[in-house]
Design a protein around this motif. Structure first.
Motif, mmCIF file in Angstrom:
data_model
loop_
_atom_site.group_PDB
_atom_site.id
_atom_site.type_symbol
_atom_site.label_atom_id
_atom_site.label_comp_id
_atom_site.label_asym_id
_atom_site.label_seq_id
_atom_site.Cartn_x
_atom_site.Cartn_y
_atom_site.Cartn_z
ATOM 1 N N SER A 2 0.836 -1.200 0.000
ATOM 2 C CA SER A 2 0.000 0.000 0.000
ATOM 3 C C SER A 2 0.869 1.248 0.000
ATOM 4 O O SER A 2 2.069 1.199 0.255
ATOM 5 C CB SER A 2 -0.917 -0.010 1.221
ATOM 6 N N ASN A 3 0.240 2.355 -0.284
ATOM 7 C CA ASN A 3 0.935 3.634 -0.278
ATOM 8 C C ASN A 3 0.578 4.409 0.971
ATOM 9 O O ASN A 3 -0.424 4.144 1.630
ATOM 10 C CB ASN A 3 0.558 4.455 -1.515
ATOM 11 N N GLU A 4 1.424 5.368 1.279
ATOM 12 C CA GLU A 4 1.190 6.261 2.408
ATOM 13 C C GLU A 4 1.195 7.697 1.887
ATOM 14 O O GLU A 4 1.835 7.997 0.885
ATOM 15 C CB GLU A 4 2.279 6.105 3.461
ATOM 16 N N TRP A 26 2.952 10.101 8.403
ATOM 17 C CA TRP A 26 2.596 9.284 7.246
ATOM 18 C C TRP A 26 1.383 8.450 7.619
ATOM 19 O O TRP A 26 1.338 7.851 8.696
ATOM 20 C CB TRP A 26 3.759 8.386 6.846
ATOM 21 N N ASP A 29 -2.794 5.353 2.762
ATOM 22 C CA ASP A 29 -3.642 6.003 1.767
ATOM 23 C C ASP A 29 -4.949 5.221 1.632
ATOM 24 O O ASP A 29 -4.941 4.045 1.299
ATOM 25 C CB ASP A 29 -2.907 6.063 0.424
ATOM 26 N N GLU A 58 3.437 11.541 -1.273
ATOM 27 C CA GLU A 58 3.087 10.123 -1.335
ATOM 28 C C GLU A 58 4.357 9.284 -1.366
ATOM 29 O O GLU A 58 5.371 9.735 -1.897
ATOM 30 C CB GLU A 58 2.261 9.834 -2.587
ATOM 31 N N ARG A 59 4.278 8.088 -0.782
ATOM 32 C CA ARG A 59 5.399 7.141 -0.848
ATOM 33 C C ARG A 59 4.851 5.730 -0.714
ATOM 34 O O ARG A 59 3.723 5.522 -0.265
ATOM 35 C CB ARG A 59 6.430 7.423 0.236
ATOM 36 N N GLU A 60 5.667 4.754 -1.087
ATOM 37 C CA GLU A 60 5.303 3.359 -0.859
ATOM 38 C C GLU A 60 5.424 3.076 0.633
ATOM 39 O O GLU A 60 6.337 3.565 1.289
ATOM 40 C CB GLU A 60 6.209 2.430 -1.650
ATOM 41 N N SER A 61 4.534 2.267 1.132
ATOM 42 C CA SER A 61 4.515 1.960 2.549
ATOM 43 C C SER A 61 5.791 1.237 2.966
ATOM 44 O O SER A 61 6.302 0.383 2.254
ATOM 45 C CB SER A 61 3.309 1.089 2.888
#
Length: 67
Positions: A2-4, A26, A29, A58-61
């Motif tokens: 998931s993304n954050e 963070w 998402d 946004e970033r990858e978890s």
């Protein structure tokens, strides 16, 4: 994976006054998180600040997957 996302805001209340910056932690998402961010954007837009700008990062978890 998931993304954050997080909400960031920079503002200055008066000319020549100090600049301030805030950001949320963070967060995963999700539709609920995006709704909270939309509310933060509305509140930031309603601030009585001389200057302000906001953005969403946004970033990858980095959290391990949950069962």
């Amino acid at each position: 994976m998931s993304n954050e996302v997080r909400f960031c805001l920079e503002y200055r209340l008066t000319a020549g006054g100090p600049a301030h910056a805030v950001q949320t932690a963070w967060m995963v998402d999700s539709p609920a998180t995006r709704a909270q961010i939309e509310e933060m954007i509305a509140n930031a837009s309603a601030m009585n600040a001389l200057e302000s700008k906001w953005w969403v990062e946004e970033r990858e978890s980095r959290r391990p997957p949950q069962p």
